[in-house]
Scaffold this active site. Sequence first.
Site, mmCIF file in Angstrom:
data_model
loop_
_atom_site.group_PDB
_atom_site.id
_atom_site.type_symbol
_atom_site.label_atom_id
_atom_site.label_comp_id
_atom_site.label_asym_id
_atom_site.label_seq_id
_atom_site.Cartn_x
_atom_site.Cartn_y
_atom_site.Cartn_z
ATOM 1 N N ASP A 46 64.477 -75.032 92.873
ATOM 2 C CA ASP A 46 65.934 -74.902 92.804
ATOM 3 C C ASP A 46 66.560 -75.796 93.874
ATOM 4 O O ASP A 46 66.594 -75.442 95.050
ATOM 5 C CB ASP A 46 66.371 -73.445 93.026
ATOM 6 C CG ASP A 46 65.982 -72.535 91.869
ATOM 7 O OD1 ASP A 46 65.040 -72.872 91.117
ATOM 8 O OD2 ASP A 46 66.614 -71.472 91.718
ATOM 9 N N LYS A 104 72.287 -74.679 87.530
ATOM 10 C CA LYS A 104 72.484 -73.370 88.159
ATOM 11 C C LYS A 104 73.815 -73.393 88.883
ATOM 12 O O LYS A 104 74.194 -74.414 89.461
ATOM 13 C CB LYS A 104 71.313 -73.135 89.126
ATOM 14 C CG LYS A 104 71.379 -71.903 89.982
ATOM 15 C CD LYS A 104 70.067 -71.728 90.783
ATOM 16 C CE LYS A 104 70.215 -70.680 91.877
ATOM 17 N NZ LYS A 104 69.014 -70.549 92.726
ATOM 18 N N LYS A 151 71.375 -71.064 84.776
ATOM 19 C CA LYS A 151 71.178 -69.922 85.657
ATOM 20 C C LYS A 151 72.434 -69.633 86.465
ATOM 21 O O LYS A 151 72.715 -70.322 87.436
ATOM 22 C CB LYS A 151 69.993 -70.192 86.605
ATOM 23 C CG LYS A 151 69.744 -69.085 87.633
ATOM 24 C CD LYS A 151 68.508 -69.384 88.478
ATOM 25 C CE LYS A 151 68.386 -68.419 89.640
ATOM 26 N NZ LYS A 151 67.265 -68.748 90.542
#
Lengths: 295, 487
Positions: free
Chosen positions: A132, A195, A231
């Site tokens: 991430d 995300k 996400k």
Amino acid sequence: MILSNTKIDAIGIKERVARLQSRSIKATSKQQALNLALSMIDLTTLEGRDSPNKVRQLCYKATHLHENFPDLPNVAAICVYAPLVKTARHALQGSNVKVASVATAFPSGMSDIDSKLDEVKRAAEDGANEIDMVISRGRFLSGDYNYVADEIQKIKEVCGSAHLKVILETGELVTLDNVRIASELAIQSGADFIKTSTGKVQPAATPEVTLVMMQAIRDHYIKSGKLVGLKPAGGISKSKQAIQYLVMLRETLGQSWLNPKLFRFGASSLANDILMQIVKQNTGIYQSTDYFSLD
Amino acid sequence: MNSLNLQTDWQYDPAPQSTDHINLKESYDLFINGAFVPAKNNNHRNTINPSNEKIIAKVADAGPDDVNLAVSAARKAYETSWSKISHSERGKYLFRIARIIQERSRELAVIESMDGGKPIRESRDIDVPLAAAHFFYYAGWADKLKYAFPGRETQPLGVAGQIIPWNFPLLMAAWKIAPALATGNTIVLKPAETTPLTAMLLAEIIREADLPDGVVNIITGDGSTGSSLVEHPDVDKIAFTGSTAVGKEIMKKLAGKNKPYTLELGGKAANIIFADAAIDQAIEGIVNSIFFNQGHVCCAGSRLFVEESISDEIIFKLRERMETLIVGDPLDKNTDIGAINSKEQLKRIQEYVKIGQDEGGELYQSKCKLPNTGYWHAPTLFCNVSQSHRIVQEEIFGPVLAIQTFRTVDEVIEKANNTPYGLSGGVWTDKGAKIFKVTQNIRAGVIWANTFNKFDPSAPFGGYKESGMGREGGIQGLLPYLKLNPC
């Protein structure tokens, strides 16, 4: 990089979100949604005080959500800082729960590209299934889109087999137009997932921002046939919110995205709230929070 | 372009709105002089639920004698009470009606959806709150008329005859009654024959609000009842909302008589999407402009104009979006599109769809399943049509959209105006200057920019050309019910 028409009408987005949130999800459809949401959680701990034992406890929780309901799905992944990847990997051996590592000078991204590449390489070597990363928001806001895109591409190259999630940190991007532009930059630069947030900046995930990102993903799919994941992270702590995100997902992206391969919730306390709702659905009674483990 | 799979394993279970709290009578009488009285000829007609064709209630059918009674009750109330009480007192009654509508909002919404077929989401979130808002708004004007028209003394007209349509039964009753009462007129109102129930509930509310007897009279019936009301010599003003054909009949009947009238008639609005618009929000705007209330909307954006460079994308996305529209039980909270109001209207829509196909239009309908009983029509698009096609020229009043492309601003303005109607319009662009250019050059009563079908009691609504005359809403909505005298 050629961007499409990236204009977003913020009022229109708000109205669409309100409309989707008015869907009434009851009975079996609620039960299904709760199970689905649970399976999509990236159970997260991202604090300076995180220790190996803390991570081990979280990993055990991830694979033993509620002993009275053995048929429950596991959460999708554990999300930790890079130095704790090895610990998590070890603790999760034999389970299907993935290990996600934040990287690239999370949460600010204020570091040079070489350090970021080193960090990502090490996390991947330590066994992270998912990386991430954060984008360089300062560069983005100064209009240096090429820098942001290059950085994502370079990081993607060193991820190896690990999936790359690109955190836009929408709370710092100010406008929905920027969210749309950043989404396209990330997608075109090779992101497997986009995300919303680090969870360290307010506001974190909002339904409006998430809807704009879903639309960017959908438009990319319409043109290229490629499926990019999403996400939302931070600020989603209640089952009802999670279900509203799933409604948005169902009506914007449809069947292909309604699974943990392409949709995740970055959250820490959401899992217990969903468990509480599942127990309520099965027994008709809300139990005290004391009955749900805190790890 | 790659299609999404929007048929998901995860489906929504039915979420029906409870009907436990509503009380429907088997039979409804006329509301004349503050009391519920049977029709003189004792005739009734049934009102049915268009989503299952079941009879909901019997409703009295007013004949000429009943119209007479209602008009004389209104005349008497005008002379003895309503024109005599202070303006602030009038306002109080209106506030009271507004509050009772709010208190009984759930009941009104459920009955509106049962009687007319519209989704509960719309009756609950739009029709009923807006009806209350209209009473609140005009309640505020009741004691401020001399500020509304400085240097003029206002005088009510007397007895107003009001005829309303079936697409927004309660809301149209509110649009008619609130300004007429605020300006000191008394009323004989005739609801549409397929949707009389919320008007009868409004009669109960008016009684509960303790309005003096005869100030509002509500008589149910069909076109012949309306006709008697229009022709009644003791009615001082006619307000009508409905089709252009009936509007023309009314104009003929009133020609040469010193009886003012306002007409809010049909439409065939242009909804214009420029390439620089926010595309996904424009898609929502198209859905809202033509599928809101099953397309039974006089200001529906039934002619879509899309700039040629983005037309493929818009049509593709619109089709995808249509697959997520939930068509079904009006009382289900998740329903987006309910039942067609009546058998006659369904037939009319089906005829137009056939005409569109016969004329060579390219048909697309969403693949939704339609219930077996009741009146239903799938959301429908026509591409490959032009201004010369009948489905582009004539009002269909259903969920049927005709799509054309354009290349330049001037071209689209010309085409948008190329219609006998002029009620509404929409423009979608990120450019402010373009919005002004388009809105200033289209002859329509209301034009929305980057939104559609937004209503507010403070905004005047009404048409140009064959879409009617007079305005409802806002300060302009007071004028049709007043004489302005020098003071």
